[in-house]
Design an enzyme around this catalytic site. Sequence first.
Site, PDB file in Angstrom:
ATOM      1  N   ASP A   1      -4.953 -14.967  14.415  1.00 18.67           N
ATOM      2  CA  ASP A   1      -3.555 -14.774  14.141  1.00 18.67           C
ATOM      3  C   ASP A   1      -3.270 -13.264  13.367  1.00 18.67           C
ATOM      4  OD1 ASP A   1      -0.789 -14.743  13.364  1.00 18.67           O
ATOM      5  OD2 ASP A   1      -0.965 -16.443  11.990  1.00 18.67           O
TER       6      ASP A   1
ATOM      7  N   ASP B   1       1.863 -14.531  20.271  1.00 22.92           N
ATOM      8  CA  ASP B   1       1.503 -14.814  18.975  1.00 22.92           C
ATOM      9  C   ASP B   1       0.292 -16.109  19.133  1.00 22.92           C
ATOM     10  OD1 ASP B   1       0.985 -15.149  16.072  1.00 22.92           O
ATOM     11  OD2 ASP B   1       2.910 -14.403  15.926  1.00 22.92           O
TER      12      ASP B   1
ATOM     13  N   GLU C   1       4.523  -8.659   9.869  1.00 21.40           N
ATOM     14  CA  GLU C   1       5.009  -9.894  10.545  1.00 21.40           C
ATOM     15  C   GLU C   1       4.580 -11.249   9.467  1.00 21.40           C
ATOM     16  OE1 GLU C   1       4.963 -13.877  12.492  1.00 21.40           O
ATOM     17  OE2 GLU C   1       3.428 -12.995  11.298  1.00 21.40           O
TER      18      GLU C   1
END
Length: 344
Positions: free
Chosen positions: A172, A224, A201
């Site tokens: 991630d 993502d 982010e």
Amino acid sequence: MFELLKKLSNAHGISGYEDEIRESVKAELESYVDEIRVDKLGNLICIKNGSEFKEMVCAHMDEIGFMVKHIDDKGFIRFTPIGGWFSQIALGQRVILHGSKGKVYGVIGCKPPHVMKDEERRKAIEFKDMFIDVGAESKDDVKEMGVEIGTPITIDRELVKIGNRVTGKALDDRAGLAVMIEALKRTKSDATIYAVATVQEEVGLKGARVSAFAIEPDVALALDVCVATDFPGADSLHMDVKLGKGPTITIADASGRGLIATKNVLSWLKETAEKNEIPYQLEVAEGGTTDATAIQLTKAGIPSGVVSIPARYIHSPVEVVDMRDMENSANLVARALERAEKYF
């Protein structure tokens, strides 16, 4: 794809300190685009020239980590989490402190259970009760290593294969970055494509917001990871996202407080997958959101969607993704970029 993902996953960069991973992405894409620039916040914007129709595809570079906030007289370091952590996962990890003189290795420790009281053993250890040991004997030792207040910290872990799957840190969203890079290499879209590796982010979708404002694309895709619910005990979640079953198209996340994809965005992605016989899954999530949430609210509004790679153990040093999902995600994004103008 594995070698690319390994390179990206093993690179380091918490929110606001994405320099190392930015150079890796730049090296992968500079031969495939016409222009590369870095904006004032640190986003890497790679432009492949085409028609007047502008497509933005993005994935975030930053990983969750920590930052030095105090060094005591004995050389033990107190830290604060950067991004979303479950504190128990951090305890006992080996970490890298990215100091002014290079990498410094340390371990996250706490009071051992042998000297805890009974009530202490029954409680979760909080970050305030943890510290980092870098082998120093004093505060001066730590400073001599190049570590000071504000030094960024990442997990010391490398990507490895486990069957058709891989496990490592920062998937991630290094998985999303790898998909973005591969999709840009594979697509034959006639549009002008802005491939953006975004910053920060994990701490507020900051890079996506400013880059989308500058680009003002006709359509945007955020890449993502999402929570795979095929692990023991997940039945109560009432979601059906599995590893190896294809990329996930987000209908809504954060119970609608984040993205609610519009009908034409969903038609675009689902019909592209079906036309190209690419397996896909659908997600309605109660928690978590992506860069698409910030992008869709930019200026007068930008049609935005999310293609996610299912992942287990998100926000841990042992995240797991399936390489078949990686390949199918890259193909879905590549083909979607070729068909977007028909829908917007």
